[in-house]
Design a protein around this motif. Structure first.
Motif, PDB file in Angstrom:
ATOM      1  N   GLU A 253       0.825  -1.210   0.000  1.00  0.00           N
ATOM      2  CA  GLU A 253       0.000   0.000   0.000  1.00  0.00           C
ATOM      3  C   GLU A 253       0.859   1.261   0.000  1.00  0.00           C
ATOM      4  O   GLU A 253       0.571   2.224  -0.706  1.00  0.00           O
ATOM      5  CB  GLU A 253      -0.944   0.010   1.212  1.00  0.00           C
ATOM      6  N   HIS A 256       2.372   1.783  -3.398  1.00  0.00           N
ATOM      7  CA  HIS A 256       1.390   2.318  -4.346  1.00  0.00           C
ATOM      8  C   HIS A 256       1.179   3.815  -4.153  1.00  0.00           C
ATOM      9  O   HIS A 256       1.067   4.563  -5.132  1.00  0.00           O
ATOM     10  CB  HIS A 256       0.056   1.578  -4.195  1.00  0.00           C
ATOM     11  N   ILE A 442      -7.039   4.014  -3.514  1.00  0.00           N
ATOM     12  CA  ILE A 442      -5.894   4.048  -2.594  1.00  0.00           C
ATOM     13  C   ILE A 442      -6.323   4.517  -1.210  1.00  0.00           C
ATOM     14  O   ILE A 442      -5.892   3.972  -0.190  1.00  0.00           O
ATOM     15  CB  ILE A 442      -4.772   4.941  -3.150  1.00  0.00           C
ATOM     16  N   ASN A 445      -8.077   1.592   0.560  1.00  0.00           N
ATOM     17  CA  ASN A 445      -7.129   0.540   0.933  1.00  0.00           C
ATOM     18  C   ASN A 445      -6.208   0.992   2.046  1.00  0.00           C
ATOM     19  O   ASN A 445      -5.882   0.230   2.973  1.00  0.00           O
ATOM     20  CB  ASN A 445      -6.284   0.123  -0.275  1.00  0.00           C
ATOM     21  N   TYR A 446      -5.786   2.255   1.971  1.00  0.00           N
ATOM     22  CA  TYR A 446      -4.824   2.751   2.960  1.00  0.00           C
ATOM     23  C   TYR A 446      -5.472   2.966   4.318  1.00  0.00           C
ATOM     24  O   TYR A 446      -4.850   2.763   5.357  1.00  0.00           O
ATOM     25  CB  TYR A 446      -4.182   4.031   2.436  1.00  0.00           C
ATOM     26  N   LYS A 449      -5.563  -0.073   6.618  1.00  0.00           N
ATOM     27  CA  LYS A 449      -4.357  -0.385   7.380  1.00  0.00           C
ATOM     28  C   LYS A 449      -3.986   0.724   8.356  1.00  0.00           C
ATOM     29  O   LYS A 449      -3.084   0.579   9.173  1.00  0.00           O
ATOM     30  CB  LYS A 449      -3.191  -0.635   6.418  1.00  0.00           C
TER      31      LYS A 449
END
Length: 453
Positions: A253, A256, A442, A445-446, A449
């Motif tokens: 991640e 990216h 992004i 997804n980020y 985490k």
């Protein structure tokens, strides 16, 4: 070095920030002016192409034999000084121009990542950093430096190169006056496969070289072959990665995000200049570069205010909204430059946050963490240029109001070409749509985490 002289040099510590950032822009302005002055693209464009090619790829070669970042910083400045004084003979001998362009690219590619690392080390080990008024001084210095630079560019290329070289000498003295530090680091160096390192450098170099040569010299008949050949190389590279499984210490991640950030910066400095040069002519490049320089100079001050005003969990949302707003404003012509300013401001703030995150990454040696970060942003830069050229090529084939040759020729000679407006606007909408969709993915997804939030 006596104490009084050292104190004087350290009082000028606002200068390195401007010069190390500015070396991404100043050589472009100088080298571009030479071929615009003589209108001989075939003869005078190669130094600029070499500059971009080395600037984007030189960090890959550092993987072969890592050296201390302090030495790398001083080496890059010395290379820049040599390049500047060679450049002063550019107009009398083309070979000096070629060497100057290549060396300025090496200097620019190494300078800011190594300087930024030294800055973090100084703050961590010596509590040495910028003073309260240094950011204001940096803005004033950037303004004065730029005004003098633009004046010299118009009147004497040789004097401009000498001016740049003198300030790089000043930069070297300031850096050498910094307090010494000692790194305590138990992390081992990453073992990079030789083949992968050479592949990334050679492929990246020739991708940038061919794309820049195509934009300046017009080689569009070879574009389909180039895309097919490159696609083949990428497939082979993925097979290599799958089989060898090179060591990766940054999570996917974060990688990216870093690549995405590199793509945005390249969008601002490459596509936005390309787009606006054809819409309004030669002065557009100065406007965009000055806007970008102002944004990255103001970004630390704005970011510091964000840290005071918002909770940590909200700052990322503010940055993402700012980036999205910048993209939307660029879509509308009347607010194009406002969009460039806002996009540059918030991308720079994202960059500041990523710098802190990567520097604190425990799985990499402290001296080379930010070098790894900038290698990934360079991958993003290369990737964006490929996507940009591919989309533009397809749009010209579909719209047929202008050929890709005519489009690139208008860019090369800074001609306004109304026939190209529709093609460029469609390209802009497609690229920005891709950026916004990727930003949304992004972000989701980020956030899962919670690495930035």
């Amino acid at each position: 070095m006596n104490d009084q002289r050292k104190k004087l040099l350290l009082s000028l510590r606002f200068i390195p920030f401007v010069l190390t950032n500015g070396m991404n822009l100043f050589p472009v302005l100088i080298l571009a002016q030479v071929y615009l002055k003589y209108r001989d693209i075939d003869k005078y464009v190669l130094p600029l192409i070499l500059y971009f090619s080395f600037k984007t790829t030189i960090l890959f070669l550092v993987r072969l034999k890592p050296i201390t970042v302090n030495h790398l910083l001083q080496f890059s400045i010395v290379i820049g000084i040599i390049a500047s004084f060679m450049g002063s003979f550019y107009e009398t001998n083309l070979y000096f121009g070629l060497l100057s362009g290549a060396l300025l690219g090496i200097c620019s590619g190494l300078l800011y990542p190594s300087f930024l690392t030294v800055q973090f080390h100084e703050k961590t080990y010596n509590d040495f950093g910028s003073g309260k008024k240094d950011q204001l001084y940096a803005i004033c210095f950037a303004f004065v430096f730029s005004v003098v630079l633009f004046f010299l560019i118009k009147h004497s290329i040789s004097a401009t190169f000498i001016y740049l070289g003198i300030w790089l000498i000043v930069l070297l003295f300031i850096i050498r006056a910094y307090p010494a530090y000692e790194i305590t680091d138990d992390e081992k160096e990453v073992s990079y496969p030789l083949f992968e390192t050479l592949f990334l450098f050679v492929t990246g170099f020739f991708v940038i070289f061919i794309i820049k040569a195509d934009k300046k010299l017009g080689m569009t008949n070879s574009l389909p072959i180039f895309f097919i050949f490159l696609a083949t190389l990428i497939v082979l590279y993925f097979f290599f990665v799958k089989r060898v499984k090179p060591e990766r210490r940054l999570d996917s991640e974060l990688r990216h995000i870093l690549i995405y950030k590199g793509m945005i910066t390249n969008f601002i400095l490459v596509f936005c200049t390309f787009y606006q040069l054809i819409f309004e002519g030669g002065m557009a490049i100065n406007k965009i570069y000055i806007t970008y320089l102002v944004a990255i100079t103001l970004a630390p001050m704005i970011y510091a205010r964000l840290l005071k005003k918002f909770l940590e969990t909200k700052i990322v949302d503010v940055i993402i909204l700012g980036i999205a707003l910048g993209f939307f404003l660029i879509l509308w012509s009347p607010t194009f430059y406002i969009g460039v300013l806002i996009l540059s401001l918030f991308t720079s703030q994202l960059n500041l946050r990523l710098n802190q995150l990567v520097y604190n990454e425990a799985n990499l040696p402290k001296d080379h963490r930010l070098l790894a970060k900038y290698r990934l942003t360079n991958v993003g830069s290369i990737l964006h240029q490929l996507i940009m050229m591919f989309i533009m090529y397809l749009v010209t084939l579909g719209v047929k109001t202008v050929t890709i040759d005519e489009l690139l020729q208008a860019y090369t000679y800074k001609h306004v070409d109304e026939a190209a407006f529709l093609t460029l606007n469609i390209t802009k909408w497609l690229i920005i749509s891709g950026f916004l969709i990727t930003l949304y993915v992004i972000q989701n997804n980020y956030k899962k985490k919670s690495r930035l939030a």
